[in-house]
Design a protein around this motif. Sequence first.
Motif, PDB file in Angstrom:
ATOM      1  N   MET A   1       4.311 -15.447 -27.362  1.00 18.37           N
ATOM      2  CA  MET A   1       5.374 -16.274 -26.823  1.00 18.37           C
ATOM      3  C   MET A   1       5.794 -15.741 -25.456  1.00 18.37           C
ATOM      4  SD  MET A   1       8.858 -17.860 -27.336  1.00 18.37           S
ATOM      5  CE  MET A   1       8.272 -19.289 -27.742  1.00 18.37           C
ATOM      6  N   HIS A   2       5.818 -16.623 -24.510  1.00 20.05           N
ATOM      7  CA  HIS A   2       6.275 -16.261 -23.174  1.00 20.05           C
ATOM      8  C   HIS A   2       7.796 -16.294 -23.162  1.00 20.05           C
ATOM      9  CE1 HIS A   2       2.273 -16.571 -21.538  1.00 20.05           C
ATOM     10  NE2 HIS A   2       2.136 -17.733 -22.109  1.00 20.05           N
ATOM     11  N   ASN A   3       8.382 -15.418 -22.405  1.00 20.91           N
ATOM     12  CA  ASN A   3       9.832 -15.446 -22.337  1.00 20.91           C
ATOM     13  C   ASN A   3      10.322 -14.857 -21.026  1.00 20.91           C
ATOM     14  OD1 ASN A   3      12.289 -16.213 -23.246  1.00 20.91           O
ATOM     15  ND2 ASN A   3      12.609 -14.450 -24.565  1.00 20.91           N
ATOM     16  N   ASN A   4       9.766 -15.329 -19.945  1.00 25.50           N
ATOM     17  CA  ASN A   4      10.169 -14.843 -18.632  1.00 25.50           C
ATOM     18  C   ASN A   4      10.948 -15.909 -17.878  1.00 25.50           C
ATOM     19  OD1 ASN A   4       8.823 -12.299 -18.825  1.00 25.50           O
ATOM     20  ND2 ASN A   4       6.892 -13.398 -18.541  1.00 25.50           N
ATOM     21  N   LYS A   5      12.092 -15.505 -17.343  1.00 29.59           N
ATOM     22  CA  LYS A   5      12.914 -16.415 -16.552  1.00 29.59           C
ATOM     23  C   LYS A   5      12.135 -16.845 -15.308  1.00 29.59           C
ATOM     24  CE  LYS A   5      17.308 -16.790 -14.195  1.00 29.59           C
ATOM     25  NZ  LYS A   5      18.503 -16.097 -13.738  1.00 29.59           N
ATOM     26  N   PRO A   6      12.133 -18.140 -15.018  1.00 30.00           N
ATOM     27  CA  PRO A   6      11.389 -18.622 -13.845  1.00 30.00           C
ATOM     28  C   PRO A   6      12.069 -18.240 -12.534  1.00 30.00           C
ATOM     29  CG  PRO A   6      12.600 -20.411 -14.866  1.00 30.00           C
ATOM     30  CD  PRO A   6      12.779 -19.212 -15.754  1.00 30.00           C
ATOM     31  N   GLU A   7      11.318 -17.639 -11.633  1.00 30.63           N
ATOM     32  CA  GLU A   7      11.826 -17.301 -10.303  1.00 30.63           C
ATOM     33  C   GLU A   7      11.257 -18.240  -9.246  1.00 30.63           C
ATOM     34  OE1 GLU A   7      14.178 -15.078  -9.959  1.00 30.63           O
ATOM     35  OE2 GLU A   7      14.078 -14.395 -12.031  1.00 30.63           O
ATOM     36  N   LEU A   8       9.990 -18.622  -9.423  1.00 28.14           N
ATOM     37  CA  LEU A   8       9.278 -19.470  -8.460  1.00 28.14           C
ATOM     38  C   LEU A   8       8.377 -20.406  -9.255  1.00 28.14           C
ATOM     39  CD1 LEU A   8       9.148 -19.538  -5.306  1.00 28.14           C
ATOM     40  CD2 LEU A   8       7.077 -18.148  -5.497  1.00 28.14           C
ATOM     41  N   ILE A   9       8.463 -21.695  -8.954  1.00 29.69           N
ATOM     42  CA  ILE A   9       7.703 -22.716  -9.682  1.00 29.69           C
ATOM     43  C   ILE A   9       6.655 -23.309  -8.750  1.00 29.69           C
ATOM     44  CG2 ILE A   9       7.858 -24.913 -10.947  1.00 29.69           C
ATOM     45  CD1 ILE A   9       9.483 -22.592 -12.169  1.00 29.69           C
ATOM     46  N   SER A  10       5.405 -23.340  -9.204  1.00 31.44           N
ATOM     47  CA  SER A  10       4.359 -24.045  -8.457  1.00 31.44           C
ATOM     48  C   SER A  10       4.342 -25.499  -8.910  1.00 31.44           C
ATOM     49  CB  SER A  10       2.981 -23.431  -8.734  1.00 31.44           C
ATOM     50  OG  SER A  10       2.890 -22.156  -8.181  1.00 31.44           O
ATOM     51  N   ILE A  11       4.281 -26.395  -7.939  1.00 25.80           N
ATOM     52  CA  ILE A  11       4.129 -27.821  -8.237  1.00 25.80           C
ATOM     53  C   ILE A  11       2.888 -28.278  -7.490  1.00 25.80           C
ATOM     54  CG2 ILE A  11       5.177 -30.112  -8.205  1.00 25.80           C
ATOM     55  CD1 ILE A  11       7.915 -28.730  -7.823  1.00 25.80           C
ATOM     56  N   HIS A  12       1.907 -28.771  -8.228  1.00 24.09           N
ATOM     57  CA  HIS A  12       0.665 -29.214  -7.609  1.00 24.09           C
ATOM     58  C   HIS A  12       0.742 -30.700  -7.272  1.00 24.09           C
ATOM     59  CE1 HIS A  12      -1.887 -25.655  -9.271  1.00 24.09           C
ATOM     60  NE2 HIS A  12      -0.876 -25.282  -8.512  1.00 24.09           N
ATOM     61  N   THR A 111      17.031 -24.670 -14.231  1.00 23.26           N
ATOM     62  CA  THR A 111      16.539 -23.780 -15.285  1.00 23.26           C
ATOM     63  C   THR A 111      17.255 -24.077 -16.598  1.00 23.26           C
ATOM     64  OG1 THR A 111      16.107 -22.061 -13.659  1.00 23.26           O
ATOM     65  CG2 THR A 111      16.224 -21.369 -15.955  1.00 23.26           C
ATOM     66  N   ARG A 112      16.446 -24.201 -17.653  1.00 23.94           N
ATOM     67  CA  ARG A 112      16.994 -24.349 -19.010  1.00 23.94           C
ATOM     68  C   ARG A 112      16.798 -23.023 -19.732  1.00 23.94           C
ATOM     69  NH1 ARG A 112      13.662 -27.536 -23.145  1.00 23.94           N
ATOM     70  NH2 ARG A 112      12.866 -25.437 -23.478  1.00 23.94           N
ATOM     71  N   VAL A 113      17.895 -22.420 -20.158  1.00 26.34           N
ATOM     72  CA  VAL A 113      17.867 -21.144 -20.857  1.00 26.34           C
ATOM     73  C   VAL A 113      17.488 -21.398 -22.318  1.00 26.34           C
ATOM     74  CG1 VAL A 113      19.282 -19.167 -21.549  1.00 26.34           C
ATOM     75  CG2 VAL A 113      19.634 -20.245 -19.310  1.00 26.34           C
ATOM     76  N   PRO A 114      16.622 -20.564 -22.887  1.00 25.28           N
ATOM     77  CA  PRO A 114      16.263 -20.745 -24.307  1.00 25.28           C
ATOM     78  C   PRO A 114      17.501 -20.671 -25.198  1.00 25.28           C
ATOM     79  CG  PRO A 114      14.839 -19.105 -23.262  1.00 25.28           C
ATOM     80  CD  PRO A 114      15.921 -19.428 -22.280  1.00 25.28           C
ATOM     81  N   GLU A 115      17.553 -21.572 -26.181  1.00 25.86           N
ATOM     82  CA  GLU A 115      18.710 -21.603 -27.085  1.00 25.86           C
ATOM     83  C   GLU A 115      18.542 -20.646 -28.253  1.00 25.86           C
ATOM     84  OE1 GLU A 115      19.696 -25.589 -28.217  1.00 25.86           O
ATOM     85  OE2 GLU A 115      19.782 -26.273 -26.129  1.00 25.86           O
ATOM     86  N   ASP A 116      17.289 -20.330 -28.594  1.00 23.30           N
ATOM     87  CA  ASP A 116      17.032 -19.359 -29.661  1.00 23.30           C
ATOM     88  C   ASP A 116      15.691 -18.693 -29.395  1.00 23.30           C
ATOM     89  OD1 ASP A 116      14.886 -20.970 -30.838  1.00 23.30           O
ATOM     90  OD2 ASP A 116      16.465 -22.243 -31.666  1.00 23.30           O
ATOM     91  N   GLU A 117      15.294 -17.782 -30.287  1.00 21.74           N
ATOM     92  CA  GLU A 117      14.078 -17.000 -30.036  1.00 21.74           C
ATOM     93  C   GLU A 117      12.801 -17.830 -30.073  1.00 21.74           C
ATOM     94  OE1 GLU A 117      13.194 -15.112 -34.420  1.00 21.74           O
ATOM     95  OE2 GLU A 117      14.687 -14.124 -33.157  1.00 21.74           O
ATOM     96  N   ASP A 118      12.831 -18.999 -30.691  1.00 17.92           N
ATOM     97  CA  ASP A 118      11.650 -19.858 -30.738  1.00 17.92           C
ATOM     98  C   ASP A 118      11.577 -20.813 -29.552  1.00 17.92           C
ATOM     99  OD1 ASP A 118      10.788 -18.733 -33.136  1.00 17.92           O
ATOM    100  OD2 ASP A 118      12.006 -20.135 -34.327  1.00 17.92           O
ATOM    101  N   ASP A 119      12.643 -20.872 -28.788  1.00 19.66           N
ATOM    102  CA  ASP A 119      12.706 -21.754 -27.621  1.00 19.66           C
ATOM    103  C   ASP A 119      12.115 -21.031 -26.409  1.00 19.66           C
ATOM    104  OD1 ASP A 119      13.277 -24.039 -26.232  1.00 19.66           O
ATOM    105  OD2 ASP A 119      15.446 -23.715 -26.147  1.00 19.66           O
ATOM    106  N   ALA A 120      11.682 -21.797 -25.426  1.00 23.77           N
ATOM    107  CA  ALA A 120      11.078 -21.216 -24.223  1.00 23.77           C
ATOM    108  C   ALA A 120      11.913 -21.560 -22.994  1.00 23.77           C
ATOM    109  CB  ALA A 120       9.661 -21.759 -24.044  1.00 23.77           C
TER     110      ALA A 120
END
Length: 144
Positions: A1-12, A111-120
């Motif tokens: 499970m990934h759980n890193n806060k986004p700092e920079l988003i690539s948009i193609h 940014t949407r913060v995860p609401e629980d441990e299963d959320d991303a």
Amino acid sequence: MHNNKPELISIHHDDYHAQHIGRTSDGSQFFLTTPFEPNKCEYIALFKFDGLGNLIDSNIEILGERGSFTDEFASKKYNDMLQSLGDIEFGNIKVKPFSVNFNNTEIGLITRVPEDEDDAWAVQLLPGNFMAFFEPWDSGEYDT
């Protein structure tokens, strides 16, 4: 499970929601889009970013409630905003999540913060949530 806060988003760049993204002649990045509040208000939004992905300018216009304006009116406003950029080159961009308060609405790549441990972690184009980005943040891919 990934759980890193986004700092920079690539948009193609693509032929769908990321059709009008790229760089201006001065090297700024841009993203032209049409956020909307369901059953309320539709917008045209032009966001400009520096080379590091920081938001440096936003131009947002209210189109109105769905059905209250013609496609021709919306297309003209949209094309006028695109033309205001001058010489551009369409292509991929990398930007930081951001939010602009306009018309009492938060508009941006939020940014949407995860609401629980299963959320991303996610970054959503709001209002409307018609582009959602998830890890890996440099993939350039989004869900609709």
